[in-house]
Design an enzyme around this catalytic site. Structure first.
Site, PDB file in Angstrom:
ATOM      1  CD  GLU A  64      -1.419 -43.707 -15.050  1.00  8.00           C
ATOM      2  OE1 GLU A  64      -2.245 -42.998 -15.675  1.00  8.00           O
ATOM      3  OE2 GLU A  64      -0.283 -43.318 -14.744  1.00  8.00           O
ATOM      4  CB  CYS A  68      -1.800 -39.407 -15.879  1.00  9.60           C
ATOM      5  SG  CYS A  68      -0.756 -40.130 -14.610  1.00  9.60           S
TER       6      CYS A  68
END
Length: 540
Positions: free
Chosen positions: A291, A325
């Site tokens: 990720e 994020c």
């Protein structure tokens, strides 16, 4: 995945209200942990190892205050850790899933109780999170990871072939990967940092855990928590240190079976490239799960509830200083509601308090370190001199005491302005005021950045909600309607994105755990054929 499928419940979030027992207890732990300087070793096969290569953990909001000195691993320690992992694999990979589940269930129980203050306080002090951000991350989300992953694992192991005809039995065996998994953790979420090595370990794998250098402090306490929960020596080896010193020899080792990564797109692509160069030497094709970055959006339709939109932009962009994020870093506001939005938005942003984590009235704290501070500051300097934009909140920064950057809002006339396209990873929101059609603005949102992690649309008109979902189908792995694009909850919104944002293997769901098993199909026949000929071969 139905909500009715699972018995596990999400961990309740403590409120830390004034004069509450939990607030007093946590504040005492903050005082205790900030009043000492601890020494953090490398941990291999349960043994603490000390080197002469030292790094320091500091408070980002008081960067002269040292919390710990930690020992960095070199190639010698990496090789020791690999040997230890491979030895532990011999027994751990054969350990029944029920035994493994009990260990991580114990970890969840410890984190709920005796370890909660320590893990929260270490995250607040070392990563400059306010109490709420620490509580939902380091406590609640990690407890949820432990508990839900345990239930997911049970269901996976119980997933067997539907049909076994008379005379035979079919089954699936869920095997650990052959070799070790390299877990590379980010600084911004303690829960993710711990889940990266733990989810493969739950499925019978052994892992080498490299914590981010700026969050070694909390990661060390998480490692001690796992040890107290009964995790056998060598199943997870703890390797603080530089990325190249640790990563290069690991990726070059023939026993690399997987990479579990959260971090920057550039680092992940570099690792993938190096794995490709070494592909012929591995005993098995490594599983690569990552990720990475994001350039997450909020797209508003003119039918939006403006008050809800304002709150989503502020929380989405500025909680934890925009260092998620999933943080909102670009917004598209229609011209028809801009005046009302701007008035309400600026008024609220101007009330935001920023400072030390010990003051619970602060909404924002410091960014993680000087490198991050300097990188974000350059974007603000660029915006201050550009004729294509105007800063309407913030824009200032100061690192004399801590790495503080004001909640900054940039309004641009260029829909592809630098800060609309590039990941900043700080408290900076760039707004484009649009007059394009809904379909055209959706196409612009979809094509502005290479990322596809999170995104949100706001509208009270179902027609535009439905068309937005369709037009932005591949723009975000986690898509929100009338809510901020942050705050995914384990068991509710499995997290991950595609394109340059990662492999979209959805942490917080069974999909991620499936990546850490190698399935063997077993067919047992009770009455085996005694000759090779089939009936169709008989003479007429």
């Amino acid at each position: 995945m139905s909500n009715n499928t699972y018995k596990t419940k999400n961990e309740p979030i403590k409120g830390y209200l004034p004069n509450s027992d939990e607030k007093l207890s946590l504040k005492n732990r903050l005082k205790e942990m900030s009043s000492e300087v601890i020494e953090i070793p490398i941990i291999i096969n349960g043994k603490e190892i000390y080197t002469n290569d030292i790094g320091y953990s500091v408070m980002p909001h008081k960067h002269k205050h040292i919390l710990a000195k930690y020992h960095k691993a070199s190639i010698n320690e990496v090789n020791q850790a690999i040997d230890s992992s491979l030895e532990a694999w011999k027994t751990w990979s054969k350990t029944p899933i029920e035994t493994r589940i009990k260990i991580f269930d114990k970890a969840a129980q410890l984190l709920k109780t005796s370890w909660r203050d320590t893990i929260n306080a270490s995250t607040m002090l070392g990563q400059s999170k306010n109490v709420f951000q620490a509580e939902i991350d380091a406590a609640c989300e990690l407890i949820d990871f432990f508990n839900f992953n345990n239930e997911f694992a049970k269901n996976i192991y119980n997933n067997q072939p539907l049909i076994s005809p008379d005379g035979m039995h079919n089954s699936l065996a869920y095997r650990a990967l052959e070799g070790f998994v390299f877990a590379v953790a980010p600084f911004n979420f303690s829960s993710i940092a711990c889940n990266l090595p733990c989810s493969p370990a739950l499925m019978g794998n052994v892992t080498l855990w490299k914590p981010a250098s700026s969050s070694v402090f909390s990661s060390y306490y998480l490692m001690k928590l796992l040890q107290e929960a009964g995790l056998p020596n060598g199943v997870i080896n703890f390797l603080p240190g530089s990325g190249s010193s640790i990563g290069n020899p690991i990726i070059e080792n023939e026993n690399l079976a997987g990479v579990h990564f959260t971090g920057s797109t550039e680092v992940f692509q570099s690792m993938w490239n190096n794995i490709g160069k070494n592909i012929s030497k591995y005993k098995t094709y490594p599983r690569i799960v990552g990720e990475t970055g994001g350039k997450d959006f909020i797209l508003a339709h003119e039918s939006s509830n403006v008050d809800s939109l304002v709150t989503a932009c502020i929380r989405g962009a500025f909680e934890y200083q925009g260092q998620k994020c999933s943080a909102a870093s670009r917004a598209y506001i229609p011209k028809k509601i801009w005046k009302e939005f701007k008035l309400k938005y600026i008024k609220q942003v101007n009330t935001i308090k920023m400072g030390d984590v010990y003051d619970f009235s602060n909404f924002m704290n410091a960014v993680i370190d000087e490198n991050s501070f300097d990188r974000i500051s350059k974007y603000l300097d660029y915006a201050n001199t550009s004729e294509e934009c105007k800063i309407i909140t913030g824009g200032n920064y100061d690192k004399s005491i801590g790495f503080f950057i004001e909640p900054t809002t940039i309004v641009t006339t260029n829909k592809f302005f630098k800060t609309m396209c590039e990941e900043i990873f700080g408290p900076v929101l760039t707004i484009y005021i649009y007059d394009e059609s809904w379909e055209d603005i959706c196409k612009i949102v979809d094509s502005t950045s290479p990322y596809a992690l999170t995104g949100a649309i706001f509208s009270t008109d179902k027609k535009y909600i439905d068309s937005g979902k369709n037009l932005l189908e591949h723009s975000a792995g986690n898509f929100y309607i009338n809510d901020k694009p942050t705050g995914a909850v384990v068991g509710q919104q499995p997290f991950g994105g595609s394109r340059a944002s990662g492999t979209n293997d959805k942490a917080g769901s069974p999909l991620n755990l499936y990546r850490w098993v190698s399935v063997r199909t077993i067919k047992e026949t009770f009455d085996s054929p005694k000759e090779y000929k089939y009936p169709f071969m008989e003479q007429e």
